[in-house]
Design an enzyme around this catalytic site. Structure first.
Site, PDB file in Angstrom:
ATOM      1  N   GLU A 159     -11.011  30.198  28.869  1.00 42.83           N
ATOM      2  CA  GLU A 159     -11.282  28.771  29.033  1.00 42.83           C
ATOM      3  C   GLU A 159     -11.431  28.356  30.508  1.00 42.83           C
ATOM      4  O   GLU A 159     -10.691  27.498  31.003  1.00 42.83           O
ATOM      5  CB  GLU A 159     -10.193  27.940  28.351  1.00 42.83           C
ATOM      6  N   GLU A 165     -10.228  31.863  19.440  1.00 45.09           N
ATOM      7  CA  GLU A 165      -9.054  31.089  19.062  1.00 45.09           C
ATOM      8  C   GLU A 165      -9.503  30.050  18.046  1.00 45.09           C
ATOM      9  O   GLU A 165     -10.556  29.431  18.205  1.00 45.09           O
ATOM     10  CB  GLU A 165      -8.437  30.356  20.258  1.00 45.09           C
TER      11      GLU A 165
END
Length: 633
Positions: A177, A299
């Site tokens: 991220e 995720e």
């Protein structure tokens, strides 16, 4: 990932989804569904289902500092035995590094990572190894580009060299991220350029390190692992530029923001929540998979799980898991469940919520069935009628319904007409007791997929009470739930405008602004909610899953907050004696006015109970705050 930032990120993604529908993607609308041949695609598809070893090696201390036990070989084998094929091992390396410019990884820590990777590979799992919260020290890359790149290069050179002879069932992931400010919403060109540099540098380091790294599968993501079309397009540019068939794209998915955190009144897995899934996965498929680039959903889960798995109604969570897993499988993108310890019990090696696991597992080979709601609310004392429940059979047939050990008789106890299930009133009468709350649970089984439970809940209308002496540090609404359960709360100022930290909606976010406690018959309003309130009257509307609603009013004057129950005010008008109350205590222990109709509860007992509950809440809240600071993604 930090909870607050994730909420901002998900809100941005919801907005970008709409923009993506209005502005055609770079050729995305015209991409054919025929996928170019890439041998890696089949390898990636075989990776589902996957599981994240979350809140462990990416923790800011050691591997147990965020509340999880030490990783063992038995834990890893248990995950494999549950049917999982992939384990993602998030690692934060920064506090395990020596000084620059070499930034040597602590030998004992690198050895520990080798040990867990070895256990995982030996069990037959595919492993994804990344650098996780190290993205934090990359945030200032715009101003310290050279410093960041020296550290990043040193880190990946060591990891690549250390694992270069490992089999191709070990994947590397460049960074988790990546972002460059606290604001996740900006799509500045320099952000795209910096992520491109990180991914390209990572690719060059690994490929030049020799051994199996020459062709090792590499995983890359765009800014914040986002699935907005703009960020997908930029990642696509990077991957095509590298011209390497062994590169995989990844995104993270946590659902439609409002549903994911139980905000803005979005309490059910409705058409909007489902559309967010289909739009996101379609967009990602068309950008990558349809063009020959495999995708992993590295995720997935729900943002509300960062507070509690009870943030959302249980059946709605099951429907979400079922559809996410099913649709991702349809789009040939394996999912990797984010588990920071709230799903798989790593001490007892069992699932804390087995139904979550069962519905996800079943969705890899078909659809599971469910109903519009998993609860039927029956008001005590009302004349019983047949109850019809809309079903979502998803192509299956109903095989059996049981109430405990009793097998219900089709045609007598229930009738299924198409996708309408009718429970006969005689059945309901036989199952109800004189108790409030869940009286029976009907277990439905189908021709395929996970089972589904429907709870018969008996209730009477909930009631509230007055409160004197509350403060901006603590305020509780005493609610006698009477078997009912709270769905959502609406809060507005009598003078106009929405009350709460999220002023864009009148509905409060579960856990952020309020928390029901059914055993203690109260609703706690959180300090962040109370602190931002303006002086004046605040009107509340409490919505219950039975369909009932209640009004409540708070008067805020500086630090003093009082609460008023309409039913108690009405009773006071009819019977002035009913308003008698003990003198207010200090602001930390608000006094609850007694309900004269509850003859079994004495005034002093109620006051002692509330005072004890308040003290317990203060201690519990302090513990939760300390725990959350350590136990965040």
């Amino acid at each position: 990932m930090n909870n607050r930032i994730k909420r901002f990120a998900s809100a941005f993604l919801a907005i970008s989804l709409v923009v993506g529908l209005l502005i055609p993607a770079l050729g995305g609308a015209s991409i054919a569904q025929a996928e170019p041949a890439n041998p890696l695609q089949k390898t990636v598809e075989a990776m589902e289902p996957g599981w994240n070893l979350g809140n462990t090696f990416e923790a800011s201390g050691d591997e147990t500092s965020w509340g999880n036990p030490t990783v063992t070989k038995e834990q890893i084998q248990a995950i494999k035995d549950q049917g999982y094929r992939t384990i993602r091992i998030p690692v934060t390396w920064n506090h395990r590094l020596g000084e620059g410019p070499n930034y040597e990884i602590q030998p004992e820590f690198l050895s520990r990572i080798h040990e867990v990777v070895d256990w995982s590979l030996d069990s037959g799992l595919t492993v994804i190894l990344n650098i996780h919260h190290d993205s934090h020290w990359m945030m200032n890359m715009e101003n310290e580009r050279d410093t960041v790149m020296i550290k990043y290069t040193a880190l990946w050179k060591q990891i690549a060299t250390s694992f270069k002879d490992y089999p191709h069932t070990l994947f590397f992931e460049a960074v988790n991220e990546p972002r460059f400010s606290e604001d996740w919403n900006e799509d500045r060109p320099v952000y795209f350029e910096m992520v491109d540099q990180l991914n390209s540098t990572f690719h060059k380091i690994v490929r030049e390190s020799g051994g199996n790294n020459k062709t090792r599968p590499l995983v890359m993501e765009g800014v914040t692992a986002s699935h907005s079309q703009a960020r997908l397009d930029e990642l696509y540019k990077t991957i095509t530029k590298l011209n390497d068939p062994n590169v995989i794209a990844t995104i993270h998915y946590y659902g439609l923001y409002t549903f994911s955190v139980n905000a803005a009144g979005a309490t059910t897995f409705d058409d909007a929540a489902k559309k967010d899934i289909t739009d996101t996965f379609d967009r990602t498929y068309e950008t990558f998979v349809a063009r020959g680039i495999p995708v992993i959903i590295g995720e997935f889960g729900l943002l509300g799980f960062d507070k509690s798995v009870e943030t959302l109604e249980y059946g709605e969570i099951l429907k979400y898991f079922e559809y996410v897993t099913h649709y991702a499988h349809e789009k040939k993108m394996p999912t990797i469940l984010w588990d920071n310890g709230q799903h798989f019990d790593r001490t007892n090696l069992t699932w804390k919520n087995p139904a979550f696991h069962e519905v996800m597992k079943a969705s890899l080979n078909g659809r599971s069935s469910n109903s519009q709601s998993d609860s039927i609310y029956l008001r005590q004392g009302d004349e019983l009628q047949d109850v019809t429940i809309p079903m979502n059979l998803n192509g299956n047939t109903l095989k059996e319904i049981k109430a405990g050990d009793r097998v219900l008789a089709a045609g007598t106890d229930y009738v299924l007409d198409g996708e309408q299930l009718t429970l006969k009133k005689e059945l309901l009468r036989s199952l109800l007791t004189d108790q409030l709350g869940t009286n029976a649970t009907l277990a439905l089984t189908f021709s395929y997929g996970a089972g589904w439970n429907v709870h018969l809940i008996q209730y009477t209308t909930a009631t509230t009470r007055n409160v004197e002496g509350g403060s901006r540090d603590l305020f509780i609404i005493p609610v006698k739930f009477n078997g009912d359960r709270l769905e959502k709360i609406e809060a507005t100022y009598a003078a106009g405008g929405n009350a709460g930290p999220d002023s864009w909606t009148p509905f409060l976010e579960f856990g952020k602004s309020f928390q029901p406690e059914y055993e203690n018959n109260l609703i706690t309003l959180t300090k962040p909610f109370l602190e931002q309130l303006k002086d004046g009257d605040v009107q509340f509307k409490l919505y219950f899953w039975s369909g009932a609603t209640l009004e409540y009013k708070m008067t805020v004057a500086g630090d003093l907050i009082n609460g008023f129950s309409p039913e108690m005010e009405a009773a006071a008008t009819a019977s002035p004696a009913a308003t008698a109350t003990a003198s207010p205590t200090d602001a930390a222990s608000p006094t609850v006015q007694p309900d004269s109709t509850d003859k079994e509860e004495g005034n002093q007992a109620l006051i002692y109970w509330i005072s004890g509950a308040v003290l317990a809440l203060i201690v519990l809240s302090a513990g939760v705050v300390l725990y959350r600071k350590k136990n965040r993604k």
